[in-house]
Design a protein around this motif. Structure first.
Motif, PDB file in Angstrom:
ATOM      1  N   GLU A   1     -12.009 -12.982  -0.774  1.00 36.80           N
ATOM      2  CA  GLU A   1     -11.840 -12.052  -1.898  1.00 36.80           C
ATOM      3  C   GLU A   1     -10.420 -12.192  -2.406  1.00 36.80           C
ATOM      4  OE1 GLU A   1     -13.939 -10.085  -3.399  1.00 36.80           O
ATOM      5  OE2 GLU A   1     -15.618  -9.808  -1.991  1.00 36.80           O
ATOM      6  N   LEU A   2     -10.307 -12.069  -3.716  1.00 38.93           N
ATOM      7  CA  LEU A   2      -8.978 -12.087  -4.311  1.00 38.93           C
ATOM      8  C   LEU A   2      -8.861 -10.822  -5.143  1.00 38.93           C
ATOM      9  CD1 LEU A   2      -6.420 -13.857  -4.737  1.00 38.93           C
ATOM     10  CD2 LEU A   2      -7.550 -14.829  -6.742  1.00 38.93           C
ATOM     11  N   ILE A   3      -7.872 -10.014  -4.844  1.00 36.54           N
ATOM     12  CA  ILE A   3      -7.705  -8.786  -5.628  1.00 36.54           C
ATOM     13  C   ILE A   3      -6.243  -8.634  -6.039  1.00 36.54           C
ATOM     14  CG2 ILE A   3      -9.603  -7.611  -4.401  1.00 36.54           C
ATOM     15  CD1 ILE A   3      -7.354  -5.850  -3.098  1.00 36.54           C
ATOM     16  N   ALA A   4      -6.088  -7.883  -7.108  1.00 33.32           N
ATOM     17  CA  ALA A   4      -4.742  -7.462  -7.493  1.00 33.32           C
ATOM     18  C   ALA A   4      -4.740  -5.961  -7.346  1.00 33.32           C
ATOM     19  CB  ALA A   4      -4.460  -7.849  -8.933  1.00 33.32           C
ATOM     20  N   LEU A   5      -3.697  -5.427  -6.789  1.00 35.42           N
ATOM     21  CA  LEU A   5      -3.651  -3.968  -6.738  1.00 35.42           C
ATOM     22  C   LEU A   5      -2.241  -3.471  -6.942  1.00 35.42           C
ATOM     23  CD1 LEU A   5      -2.502  -2.663  -3.855  1.00 35.42           C
ATOM     24  CD2 LEU A   5      -4.717  -3.343  -3.029  1.00 35.42           C
ATOM     25  N   ASN A   6      -2.176  -2.279  -7.483  1.00 34.43           N
ATOM     26  CA  ASN A   6      -0.886  -1.660  -7.722  1.00 34.43           C
ATOM     27  C   ASN A   6      -0.976  -0.232  -7.199  1.00 34.43           C
ATOM     28  OD1 ASN A   6       1.274  -0.158  -8.964  1.00 34.43           O
ATOM     29  ND2 ASN A   6       1.580  -1.896 -10.333  1.00 34.43           N
ATOM     30  N   ALA A   7      -0.412  -0.027  -6.021  1.00 34.83           N
ATOM     31  CA  ALA A   7      -0.523   1.271  -5.354  1.00 34.83           C
ATOM     32  C   ALA A   7       0.234   2.340  -6.131  1.00 34.83           C
ATOM     33  CB  ALA A   7       0.018   1.165  -3.934  1.00 34.83           C
ATOM     34  N   ARG A   8       1.330   1.929  -6.695  1.00 37.39           N
ATOM     35  CA  ARG A   8       2.145   2.897  -7.414  1.00 37.39           C
ATOM     36  C   ARG A   8       1.386   3.478  -8.607  1.00 37.39           C
ATOM     37  NH1 ARG A   8       6.013   2.452 -11.461  1.00 37.39           N
ATOM     38  NH2 ARG A   8       7.476   4.166 -11.313  1.00 37.39           N
ATOM     39  N   ARG A   9       0.660   2.625  -9.267  1.00 36.15           N
ATOM     40  CA  ARG A   9      -0.093   3.081 -10.431  1.00 36.15           C
ATOM     41  C   ARG A   9      -1.540   3.377 -10.132  1.00 36.15           C
ATOM     42  NH1 ARG A   9       2.812   1.524 -15.541  1.00 36.15           N
ATOM     43  NH2 ARG A   9       4.912   1.275 -14.746  1.00 36.15           N
TER      44      ARG A   9
ATOM     45  N   LEU B   1       0.792  -1.234   0.000  1.00 34.49           N
ATOM     46  CA  LEU B   1       0.000   0.000   0.000  1.00 34.49           C
ATOM     47  C   LEU B   1       0.821   1.280   0.000  1.00 34.49           C
ATOM     48  CD1 LEU B   1      -2.910  -1.043   2.422  1.00 34.49           C
ATOM     49  CD2 LEU B   1      -2.849  -1.107  -0.071  1.00 34.49           C
ATOM     50  N   GLN B   2       2.112   1.151  -0.153  1.00 37.24           N
ATOM     51  CA  GLN B   2       2.894   2.373  -0.238  1.00 37.24           C
ATOM     52  C   GLN B   2       2.841   2.929  -1.646  1.00 37.24           C
ATOM     53  OE1 GLN B   2       6.883   1.839   1.208  1.00 37.24           O
ATOM     54  NE2 GLN B   2       6.101   1.041   3.149  1.00 37.24           N
ATOM     55  N   SER B   3       3.112   4.224  -1.726  1.00 34.19           N
ATOM     56  CA  SER B   3       2.993   4.862  -3.043  1.00 34.19           C
ATOM     57  C   SER B   3       3.976   4.279  -4.053  1.00 34.19           C
ATOM     58  CB  SER B   3       3.220   6.363  -2.908  1.00 34.19           C
ATOM     59  OG  SER B   3       4.440   6.597  -2.241  1.00 34.19           O
ATOM     60  N   LYS B   4       4.931   3.493  -3.556  1.00 40.19           N
ATOM     61  CA  LYS B   4       5.861   2.873  -4.497  1.00 40.19           C
ATOM     62  C   LYS B   4       5.604   1.373  -4.669  1.00 40.19           C
ATOM     63  CE  LYS B   4      10.168   3.957  -4.512  1.00 40.19           C
ATOM     64  NZ  LYS B   4      11.546   4.180  -4.037  1.00 40.19           N
ATOM     65  N   SER B   5       4.599   0.875  -3.995  1.00 42.00           N
ATOM     66  CA  SER B   5       4.366  -0.571  -4.040  1.00 42.00           C
ATOM     67  C   SER B   5       3.961  -1.010  -5.445  1.00 42.00           C
ATOM     68  CB  SER B   5       3.259  -0.973  -3.059  1.00 42.00           C
ATOM     69  OG  SER B   5       3.620  -0.619  -1.749  1.00 42.00           O
TER      70      SER B   5
ATOM     71  N   GLY C   1      -6.967   7.688  -0.088  1.00 42.57           N
ATOM     72  CA  GLY C   1      -6.748   7.328   1.320  1.00 42.57           C
ATOM     73  C   GLY C   1      -6.262   5.912   1.540  1.00 42.57           C
ATOM     74  N   ILE C   2      -6.142   5.124   0.482  1.00 34.98           N
ATOM     75  CA  ILE C   2      -5.683   3.747   0.656  1.00 34.98           C
ATOM     76  C   ILE C   2      -4.163   3.687   0.603  1.00 34.98           C
ATOM     77  CG2 ILE C   2      -5.553   1.521  -0.532  1.00 34.98           C
ATOM     78  CD1 ILE C   2      -8.480   1.669  -0.972  1.00 34.98           C
TER      79      ILE C   2
ATOM     80  N   ALA D   1     -10.890  -2.564   6.892  1.00 31.66           N
ATOM     81  CA  ALA D   1     -10.979  -1.187   6.399  1.00 31.66           C
ATOM     82  C   ALA D   1     -10.644  -1.122   4.909  1.00 31.66           C
ATOM     83  CB  ALA D   1     -10.030  -0.297   7.203  1.00 31.66           C
ATOM     84  N   LEU D   2      -9.635  -1.875   4.531  1.00 30.81           N
ATOM     85  CA  LEU D   2      -9.249  -1.882   3.117  1.00 30.81           C
ATOM     86  C   LEU D   2     -10.370  -2.446   2.253  1.00 30.81           C
ATOM     87  CD1 LEU D   2      -7.272  -1.546   0.797  1.00 30.81           C
ATOM     88  CD2 LEU D   2      -6.157  -3.686   1.468  1.00 30.81           C
ATOM     89  N   LYS D   3     -10.940  -3.572   2.699  1.00 28.08           N
ATOM     90  CA  LYS D   3     -12.044  -4.167   1.942  1.00 28.08           C
ATOM     91  C   LYS D   3     -13.210  -3.195   1.839  1.00 28.08           C
ATOM     92  CE  LYS D   3     -13.171  -8.520   2.676  1.00 28.08           C
ATOM     93  NZ  LYS D   3     -13.463  -9.745   3.475  1.00 28.08           N
ATOM     94  N   GLU D   4     -13.499  -2.557   2.927  1.00 27.77           N
ATOM     95  CA  GLU D   4     -14.626  -1.625   2.934  1.00 27.77           C
ATOM     96  C   GLU D   4     -14.371  -0.463   1.964  1.00 27.77           C
ATOM     97  OE1 GLU D   4     -15.935  -0.582   6.907  1.00 27.77           O
ATOM     98  OE2 GLU D   4     -17.058   1.113   6.044  1.00 27.77           O
ATOM     99  N   ALA D   5     -13.153   0.043   2.001  1.00 24.30           N
ATOM    100  CA  ALA D   5     -12.821   1.166   1.117  1.00 24.30           C
ATOM    101  C   ALA D   5     -12.962   0.764  -0.357  1.00 24.30           C
ATOM    102  CB  ALA D   5     -11.407   1.641   1.406  1.00 24.30           C
ATOM    103  N   LEU D   6     -12.680  -0.498  -0.634  1.00 21.04           N
ATOM    104  CA  LEU D   6     -12.790  -0.968  -2.020  1.00 21.04           C
ATOM    105  C   LEU D   6     -14.218  -1.416  -2.358  1.00 21.04           C
ATOM    106  CD1 LEU D   6      -9.491  -3.089  -2.277  1.00 21.04           C
ATOM    107  CD2 LEU D   6      -9.874  -0.752  -3.082  1.00 21.04           C
ATOM    108  N   GLY D   7     -15.047  -1.481  -1.347  1.00 25.73           N
ATOM    109  CA  GLY D   7     -16.423  -1.888  -1.583  1.00 25.73           C
ATOM    110  C   GLY D   7     -16.578  -3.372  -1.836  1.00 25.73           C
ATOM    111  N   ILE D   8     -15.714  -4.172  -1.259  1.00 32.05           N
ATOM    112  CA  ILE D   8     -15.862  -5.624  -1.409  1.00 32.05           C
ATOM    113  C   ILE D   8     -16.160  -6.232  -0.043  1.00 32.05           C
ATOM    114  CG2 ILE D   8     -14.448  -5.896  -3.480  1.00 32.05           C
ATOM    115  CD1 ILE D   8     -12.069  -6.599  -1.729  1.00 32.05           C
ATOM    116  N   SER D   9     -17.079  -7.175  -0.038  1.00 32.70           N
ATOM    117  CA  SER D   9     -17.555  -7.616   1.266  1.00 32.70           C
ATOM    118  C   SER D   9     -17.566  -9.138   1.425  1.00 32.70           C
ATOM    119  CB  SER D   9     -18.973  -7.073   1.499  1.00 32.70           C
ATOM    120  OG  SER D   9     -19.795  -7.510   0.429  1.00 32.70           O
ATOM    121  N   GLY D  10     -17.061  -9.859   0.395  1.00 33.70           N
ATOM    122  CA  GLY D  10     -17.070 -11.317   0.513  1.00 33.70           C
ATOM    123  C   GLY D  10     -16.145 -11.797   1.619  1.00 33.70           C
TER     124      GLY D  10
END
Ligand code: NAG
Length: 456
Positions: free
Chosen positions: A379-387, A312-316, A423-424, A367-376
């Motif tokens: 859950e399996l997600i891919a994320l790229n904080a840097r981009r 979750l860092q801006s360079k992640s 905010g994530i 909190a992260l799940k809630e911010a993304l609006g996923i509630s299962g």
């Protein structure tokens, strides 16, 4: 993560799972293995039609296609070429890029155009079954067979009288792939024609009493010879050889023996890569120290700090997060099994792809799940904080194949990415200088990870 029982149960499953690695199409495969170097000679400069699969050994859809593709290759033997290019091989990456390959597998039908060496290349978008592939390729086999009637048979026979000619007498109005491929083999050497049974004068002239009948007119005033063998490519070609030789394919001009593995080995710069791409090694050979039957669990992120540090860092860079309920449950096991299997596969393939599990009781997970609006619960997600993007796995039951396809699509940059909400991503209080450097030169690791997208 301590999952002794899970691990024990799953080792067996994993052992049975095909490991994405070298030798995707083996030496004995009917699929012709082509690379950036040999493509021109084997495919682009061939008089025959080819279908070419651009694949990556780690791609799930490619693995699914393999049996059908090999079956198509068998069925098209002698009629058209069925070839494959490993776009994961460094030596082929730029080539796959110039071929416009953006996802795997990409299938292209290549057939000779008007100008020699400048083939017509079309994407094959049809079903990935042997039958559909065969039909599509057969439809693209160029037709050099002349259809002859009673009216024009004399003109045909008189034209270039010295030159051998062959005629198929048939009840059919269409020209078979077999005859078309024979005409291609003998382009400029034997003119091939086809006469329908209703052209009675011609049928009589050649004394044809049954259909199909194949006749060779050797030229130079020699008597016509009727073929009496089976109607298969090999024997018919042999029969015609008494009058003329077929064109060698591939053309022998650059008569180097086609060693598949050599370019690969030369091209790999680092030792680990070479090990991974030992293409001809049999599938039983295990490369790494850990036997392939041992499941390597994905690491768990056990705290908010770890979550932020890794993802979750801006360079992640890209992270794949499996949110799972704490404790044990069937669902938890299933998703962790699938993801760990892929993780294991990537580790063995010396690939870096950051998978993590996050238990539901980890601080910050909810909190992260809630911010993304996923509630299962799972859950399996891919994320790229840097981009600043993220994607959610929504395709199914977390079975290894569907998860793998999804990962493939993430890797290839396919599908819709959602914007990470505000905010994530946590800003590390870093100097402005570092931020500047970062925009100019992305971290080396990320370059490696994303090069597949850029070049393909
Ligand atoms: C292709 O056909 C031409 C005749 O049109 C022939 O000269 C050439 O050898 C053939 N090339 C191959 C690779 O078969």
């Amino acid at each position: 993560m301590h999952q002794q029982t899970l691990l024990a149960t799953l080792s067996a499953v994993l052992a049975a799972l095909p490991v994405a690695q070298a030798g995707f199409y083996t030496k004995n495969s009917p699929v012709l293995q082509v690379d950036a170097k040999s493509y021109d000679r084997l495919i682009a400069k061939s008089n025959h039609t080819s279908i070419v699969e651009f694949y990556a050994p780690w791609c799930g859809h490619c693995q699914n296609l393999k049996p059908a593709y090999e079956k198509a290759a068998k069925n098209l033997d002698g009629l058209a070429k069925v070839a494959a290019v490993d776009c994961d091989d460094d030596a082929n990456k730029a080539f796959c890029g110039t071929m416009g390959v953006k996802g795997f597998p990409t299938l292209k039908i290549v057939r000779p155009g008007k100008k020699y060496g400048r083939p017509v290349v079309e994407d094959y978008q049809g079903q990935r079954s042997a039958g559909a592939i065969v039909d599509a390729v057969v439809a693209k086999i160029n037709n050099h067979v002349v259809k002859l009637t009673d009216k024009d048979i004399d003109g045909f026979l008189k034209k270039e009288e010295e030159k051998p000619k062959a005629i198929l007498f048939t009840e059919k109005g269409t020209t078979s792939a077999l005859l078309r491929s024979i005409a291609i083999d003998f382009l400029d050497a034997v003119t091939v024609g086809q006469v329908r049974n209703k052209e009675t004068a011609t049928v009589e002239k050649f004394g044809i009493s049954s259909f199909p009948s194949f006749v060779l007119i050797p030229g130079g005033g020699k008597e016509a010879i009727t073929y009496s063998g089976e109607l298969n490519k090999k024997d018919m070609v042999e029969f015609l050889k008494q009058a003329a030789q077929p064109n060698p394919d591939p053309s022998p001009s650059s008569a180097k023996p086609n060693k598949k593995a050599s370019s690969k080995d030369k091209a790999s710069k680092e030792a680990p890569k070479a090990e991974q791409s030992s293409s001809t090694a049999s599938s039983e050979t295990s490369t790494a120290a850990a036997p392939e039957s041992t499941l390597i669990d994905i690491p768990a992120l056990a705290s908010k700090a770890e979550l932020e540090e890794h993802c979750l860092q801006s360079k992640s860079q890209t992270c794949v997060l499996a949110f799972v309920p704490a404790g044990t449950s069937e669902m938890r096991n299933k998703i962790l099994l699938s993801v760990s299997q892929l993780h294991t596969k990537y580790v063995h393939g010396k690939r870096h792809f950051p998978f993590f599990s996050v238990d539901s009781d980890v601080e910050g997970a909810a909190a992260l799940k809630e911010a993304l609006g996923i509630s299962g619960k799972i859950e399996l997600i891919a994320l790229n904080a840097r981009r600043g993007w993220w994607r959610r796995y929504e395709e199914g039951e977390f079975d290894v194949h569907s998860v793998e396809s999804w990962i493939d699509s993430v890797r290839m940059g396919e599908g819709e990415k959602k914007k990470l909400p505000q905010g994530i991503v946590v800003e590390k209080p870093e100097t402005t200088e570092e931020a500047k450097v970062e925009t100019e030169a992305p971290a080396a690791e990320e370059v490696a990870e994303e090069s597949a997208h850029d070049e393909l």
